[in-house]
Design an enzyme around this catalytic site. Structure first.
Site, PDB file in Angstrom:
ATOM      1  CD  GLN A  58     -21.477 -58.500  -2.958  1.00  0.00           C
ATOM      2  OE1 GLN A  58     -21.841 -59.673  -2.921  1.00  0.00           O
ATOM      3  NE2 GLN A  58     -22.212 -57.487  -2.493  1.00  0.00           N
ATOM      4  CG  HIS A  60     -18.544 -63.866  -2.344  1.00  0.00           C
ATOM      5  ND1 HIS A  60     -19.232 -63.156  -1.390  1.00  0.00           N
ATOM      6  CD2 HIS A  60     -19.261 -63.742  -3.488  1.00  0.00           C
ATOM      7  CE1 HIS A  60     -20.308 -62.625  -1.937  1.00  0.00           C
ATOM      8  NE2 HIS A  60     -20.349 -62.967  -3.207  1.00  0.00           N
ATOM      9  CD  GLU A  78     -22.020 -64.885  -6.064  1.00  0.00           C
ATOM     10  OE1 GLU A  78     -22.730 -65.141  -5.082  1.00  0.00           O
ATOM     11  OE2 GLU A  78     -21.618 -63.733  -6.316  1.00  0.00           O
ATOM     12  CG  HIS A 136     -19.234 -60.084  -7.667  1.00  0.00           C
ATOM     13  ND1 HIS A 136     -18.328 -60.805  -6.918  1.00  0.00           N
ATOM     14  CD2 HIS A 136     -20.418 -60.170  -7.005  1.00  0.00           C
ATOM     15  CE1 HIS A 136     -18.942 -61.311  -5.867  1.00  0.00           C
ATOM     16  NE2 HIS A 136     -20.212 -60.929  -5.892  1.00  0.00           N
ATOM     17  NE  ARG A 156     -21.361 -53.966   3.157  1.00  0.00           N
ATOM     18  CZ  ARG A 156     -21.985 -54.800   3.994  1.00  0.00           C
ATOM     19  NH1 ARG A 156     -22.706 -55.802   3.513  1.00  0.00           N
ATOM     20  NH2 ARG A 156     -21.904 -54.627   5.293  1.00  0.00           N
TER      21      ARG A 156
END
Length: 267
Positions: A58, A60, A78, A136, A156
């Site tokens: 996936q 972001h 993150e 990642h 995804r």
């Protein structure tokens, strides 16, 4: 000053036996433990993740990319601190070599994208910062703390044939087809005092024992405290390992000289 509300989240890929101090309720497979973000720090989410299977490949978006793509939510950066890992556990972060979006799309469709990722064998104490746009995947047998922007956006790219929606068009618009910067990962972080994350949205420090005056001076406003070893006091509140609390600042925290914790503050 308060302990944050903790929520156990069941996942098919979760675990029924969790690393200490967590205990999965009978008959439940716990994949995540979420801490409700306080109103003083609404933009940062802390959670634990426990995997018995590989999670999807996936990516972001950044805040700007999320806006461009018409998302109602912000983007997501993150970071991960591994607290437990089974033998052979790995994290896929970035690619082994650079590739273009055409190659990435074909690889996502035929599943070869999994093998194109750089899979890093991990153990407790390993740390990774995951900037927006980094492709990642979390492998099986990993338990980690995730500190992230409080956002739900996940695109995804590949999900091992599971019957879930993929998001190739949006995902490929934001995915960076390149290796992960080695400066954004390190080993042996548990039991040390060091700056882990210095991103655009938050700072995270590993703290062993009592932090220096210089470090405490950086944490003069609201911050999150995550005990890893030994309890930590917030006034009359006692935080145990597995908890997360909000402090008015580092000077308001009663650190244990033999303890370890994470401190997180917004930017």
């Amino acid at each position: 000053m308060k302990a944050l509300t903790k929520r156990l989240v069941e996942k098919p890929w979760g675990k029924d036996v969790l690393p200490s101090p967590f205990v999965a309720p009978e008959g439940m497979r716990i994949g995540e433990v979420w801490f409700e973000p306080p109103v003083e720090m609404p933009d940062i989410l802390v959670k634990y993740i426990f995997t018995s299977e590989k999670l999807s490949v996936q990516v972001h978006p950044s805040d700007a990319q999320a806006r461009e793509l018409g998302e109602a939510d912000r983007g997501k950066e993150e970071c991960w601190l591994v607290i437990d890992a089974e033998p052979g556990a790995k994290l896929g972060v970035g690619f082994r070599k650079s590739l273009d979006s055409v190659t990435m799309r074909a690889a996502a469709l035929d599943g070869s994208i999994e093998d194109m990722l750089a899979w890093h064998p991990v153990q407790a104490g390993d740390f990774f910062y995951i900037p927006a746009g980094t492709v990642h995947a979390i492998g099986a047998g990993v338990s980690l703390i995730e500190v992230q922007q409080n956002s739900d956006i996940t695109y995804r790219l590949y999900d091992y044939g599971r019957p879930r929606e993929l998001h190739l068009d949006k995902g490929l618009q934001v995915a960076k087809g390149q290796p992960h910067d080695p400066a954004l990962r390190r080993n042996g972080c548990l039991g040390t005092t060091q700056r882990l994350a210095q991103g655009e949205y938050f700072v995270a420090d590993a703290v062993a024992g009592i932090p220096s005056a210089a470090l405490r001076a950086e944490y003069q406003g609201p911050c999150l405290v995550i005990p890893l070893r030994k309890n930590i006091g917030l006034g009359d509140i006692v935080l145990e390992p597995g908890d997360c609390g909000l402090a008015a600042g580092a000077n308001a925290v009663n650190f244990d000289p033999a303890g370890n914790c994470l401190l997180v503050r917004p930017l």
